[in-house]
Scaffold this motif. Sequence first.
Motif, PDB file in Angstrom:
ATOM      1  N   VAL A 215       0.818  -1.214   0.000  1.00 52.26           N
ATOM      2  CA  VAL A 215       0.000   0.000   0.000  1.00 52.26           C
ATOM      3  C   VAL A 215       0.850   1.262   0.000  1.00 52.26           C
ATOM      4  N   ARG A 216       1.897   1.306   0.819  1.00 54.81           N
ATOM      5  CA  ARG A 216       2.741   2.510   0.895  1.00 54.81           C
ATOM      6  C   ARG A 216       3.875   2.486  -0.130  1.00 54.81           C
ATOM      7  N   THR A 217       4.475   1.317  -0.334  1.00 51.38           N
ATOM      8  CA  THR A 217       5.658   1.264  -1.211  1.00 51.38           C
ATOM      9  C   THR A 217       5.300   1.245  -2.691  1.00 51.38           C
ATOM     10  N   ASP A 218       4.166   0.611  -3.038  1.00 52.59           N
ATOM     11  CA  ASP A 218       3.776   0.488  -4.449  1.00 52.59           C
ATOM     12  C   ASP A 218       2.248   0.445  -4.533  1.00 52.59           C
ATOM     13  N   PRO A 219       1.575   1.606  -4.421  1.00 57.91           N
ATOM     14  CA  PRO A 219       0.111   1.647  -4.395  1.00 57.91           C
ATOM     15  C   PRO A 219      -0.541   1.016  -5.631  1.00 57.91           C
ATOM     16  N   ASP A 220       0.084   1.226  -6.809  1.00 56.38           N
ATOM     17  CA  ASP A 220      -0.493   0.635  -8.023  1.00 56.38           C
ATOM     18  C   ASP A 220      -0.483  -0.889  -7.965  1.00 56.38           C
ATOM     19  N   ARG A 221       0.617  -1.433  -7.446  1.00 58.64           N
ATOM     20  CA  ARG A 221       0.723  -2.884  -7.305  1.00 58.64           C
ATOM     21  C   ARG A 221      -0.299  -3.386  -6.289  1.00 58.64           C
ATOM     22  N   ALA A 222      -0.479  -2.658  -5.198  1.00 63.63           N
ATOM     23  CA  ALA A 222      -1.461  -3.042  -4.186  1.00 63.63           C
ATOM     24  C   ALA A 222      -2.869  -3.056  -4.765  1.00 63.63           C
ATOM     25  N   ARG A 223      -3.172  -2.026  -5.565  1.00 61.93           N
ATOM     26  CA  ARG A 223      -4.501  -1.959  -6.180  1.00 61.93           C
ATOM     27  C   ARG A 223      -4.709  -3.129  -7.138  1.00 61.93           C
ATOM     28  N   GLU A 224      -3.701  -3.456  -7.945  1.00 63.74           N
ATOM     29  CA  GLU A 224      -3.801  -4.573  -8.881  1.00 63.74           C
ATOM     30  C   GLU A 224      -4.038  -5.887  -8.147  1.00 63.74           C
ATOM     31  N   LEU A 225      -3.282  -6.117  -7.078  1.00 65.06           N
ATOM     32  CA  LEU A 225      -3.438  -7.370  -6.316  1.00 65.06           C
ATOM     33  C   LEU A 225      -4.792  -7.415  -5.619  1.00 65.06           C
ATOM     34  N   GLU A 228      -7.257  -8.508  -8.146  1.00 67.63           N
ATOM     35  CA  GLU A 228      -7.075  -9.942  -8.399  1.00 67.63           C
ATOM     36  C   GLU A 228      -7.724 -10.767  -7.282  1.00 67.63           C
ATOM     37  N   PHE A 229      -7.490 -10.346  -6.035  1.00 68.56           N
ATOM     38  CA  PHE A 229      -8.040 -11.054  -4.874  1.00 68.56           C
ATOM     39  C   PHE A 229      -9.573 -11.012  -4.898  1.00 68.56           C
ATOM     40  N   ALA A 230     -10.152  -9.844  -5.195  1.00 69.42           N
ATOM     41  CA  ALA A 230     -11.606  -9.705  -5.216  1.00 69.42           C
ATOM     42  C   ALA A 230     -12.214 -10.565  -6.317  1.00 69.42           C
ATOM     43  N   ASP A 231     -11.587 -10.574  -7.504  1.00 65.93           N
ATOM     44  CA  ASP A 231     -12.113 -11.348  -8.624  1.00 65.93           C
ATOM     45  C   ASP A 231     -12.002 -12.845  -8.367  1.00 65.93           C
ATOM     46  N   PHE A 232     -10.878 -13.247  -7.761  1.00 66.57           N
ATOM     47  CA  PHE A 232     -10.693 -14.668  -7.458  1.00 66.57           C
ATOM     48  C   PHE A 232     -11.722 -15.155  -6.439  1.00 66.57           C
ATOM     49  N   THR A 233     -11.938 -14.393  -5.374  1.00 63.95           N
ATOM     50  CA  THR A 233     -12.919 -14.817  -4.361  1.00 63.95           C
ATOM     51  C   THR A 233     -14.332 -14.776  -4.917  1.00 63.95           C
ATOM     52  N   ALA A 252      -9.127 -17.887 -13.208  1.00 64.77           N
ATOM     53  CA  ALA A 252      -9.117 -17.861 -11.745  1.00 64.77           C
ATOM     54  C   ALA A 252      -7.775 -18.365 -11.200  1.00 64.77           C
ATOM     55  N   ILE A 253      -7.225 -19.392 -11.846  1.00 63.54           N
ATOM     56  CA  ILE A 253      -5.914 -19.903 -11.443  1.00 63.54           C
ATOM     57  C   ILE A 253      -4.841 -18.832 -11.630  1.00 63.54           C
ATOM     58  N   ASP A 254      -4.940 -18.089 -12.722  1.00 59.13           N
ATOM     59  CA  ASP A 254      -3.988 -17.020 -12.991  1.00 59.13           C
ATOM     60  C   ASP A 254      -4.035 -15.968 -11.880  1.00 59.13           C
ATOM     61  N   GLN A 255      -5.248 -15.640 -11.423  1.00 54.77           N
ATOM     62  CA  GLN A 255      -5.390 -14.667 -10.339  1.00 54.77           C
ATOM     63  C   GLN A 255      -4.840 -15.224  -9.032  1.00 54.77           C
ATOM     64  N   TYR A 256      -5.118 -16.497  -8.777  1.00 52.10           N
ATOM     65  CA  TYR A 256      -4.583 -17.131  -7.568  1.00 52.10           C
ATOM     66  C   TYR A 256      -3.057 -17.104  -7.569  1.00 52.10           C
ATOM     67  N   LEU A 257      -2.458 -17.443  -8.715  1.00 51.92           N
ATOM     68  CA  LEU A 257      -1.002 -17.472  -8.802  1.00 51.92           C
ATOM     69  C   LEU A 257      -0.390 -16.079  -8.682  1.00 51.92           C
ATOM     70  N   ALA A 258      -1.109 -15.049  -9.130  1.00 50.01           N
ATOM     71  CA  ALA A 258      -0.613 -13.679  -8.981  1.00 50.01           C
ATOM     72  C   ALA A 258      -0.450 -13.327  -7.508  1.00 50.01           C
TER      73      ALA A 258
END
Length: 406
Positions: A215-225, A228-233, A252-258
Amino acid sequence: MNGFLAGMFAAALPLVAAGFWAGRRTARPQGLGDLGTPVEHATFQTLHTASLAAPPLRAGLTPDTARRAVRGLRTLLGTDALCLTDGSSVLTWDGAGEHHSAEILQRLGRIRETGRGEAFRIRCDDDGCALHWAVVAPLTVDDRVHGALVACAPRESAVLVRAAGEVARWVSVQLELADLDRSRTRLIEAEIKALRAQISPHFVFNSLAVIASFVRTDPDRARELLLEFADFTRYSFRSHGDFTTLADELHAIDQYLALVRARFGERLSVTLQIAPEVLPVALPFLCLQPLVENAVKHGLEGKTDKSHISITAQDAGSEALVVIEDNGVGMEPERLRRILAGEVGPSAGIGLSNVDDRLRQVYGDGHGLVIETAVGAGMKITVRLPKYQPGVHSAPGRTGPIPRTR
């Protein structure tokens, strides 16, 4: 079922051959011309009529299914009127004499108590009513009377008694199959719920912890993950459909692996080789994701160096061939056998027995998991998915791009 057909032919074919129903002639099936004997024509017509009545009954005994099936059943018996009842009411009536419903209902109590059919003379004050006799045959499922088939005729007939009993037994078989279908659906739903319950709480906690760390070090990466987490669940806990497409499952597997890759970084590498032509193939929902989760768990367990997982999906003629392989710790074959037999808790092999059972239920025993493993030799799981299987249709969803190689 064979016993029913033999009995039904024994009852129905003599009626056709002897012209039992005066003034009634069974239409010759189109396309047969003058080929075959009268008995062969009657056999074909009987099977054809039964096949039209079966699908509604496979959905259970309701006013709608009874209404759609009764015309074909009446044709089988060649009677003036036919009705189907549940345990307390007339669901549908086809033909003349519907004013006899009340008298028919009075007989249902005794039918439910004894489980046996009966024939009786109909009382009627209408001089214009041609129906004077009725046969009531019980419809049973698991030895319990769920309703009755009632055939009405102008006069007494021992042949109609026998024929009505045979048709009622056939209807009962269809209702038993409908009950089995519902039980199978409930079982699959329970197994999917059990599989969802096996989604590791640690995975959820670790995924959220990893997202928080960015969240603090790489906000864009946090948003992407987080997306991914919301779509996978959302996919894992969806409420519609027993089946999905290979494209959706791989997405879904691709999101899980991310999410896993964000946590373990360079310790985990994954390669995917997916043939585009197999992406539309339908398969049981949450069928492959547990196998990949198992590969991640056993691929990283007890290892300090890199772990590698490969996922391939190939076109193999009438089948899609999916292979999931890891270079992890492997497993003793005997322990694997016990896991697949359900003798070891699910934590020992995430979802393996669940997935194996569901594949066998849907496609047959010849399509269970094929697993190659040994201690220290990793694990290779092969899944054979028929491209076309009756009753296997995916729920509407994304077709998704081919998952990317990580």
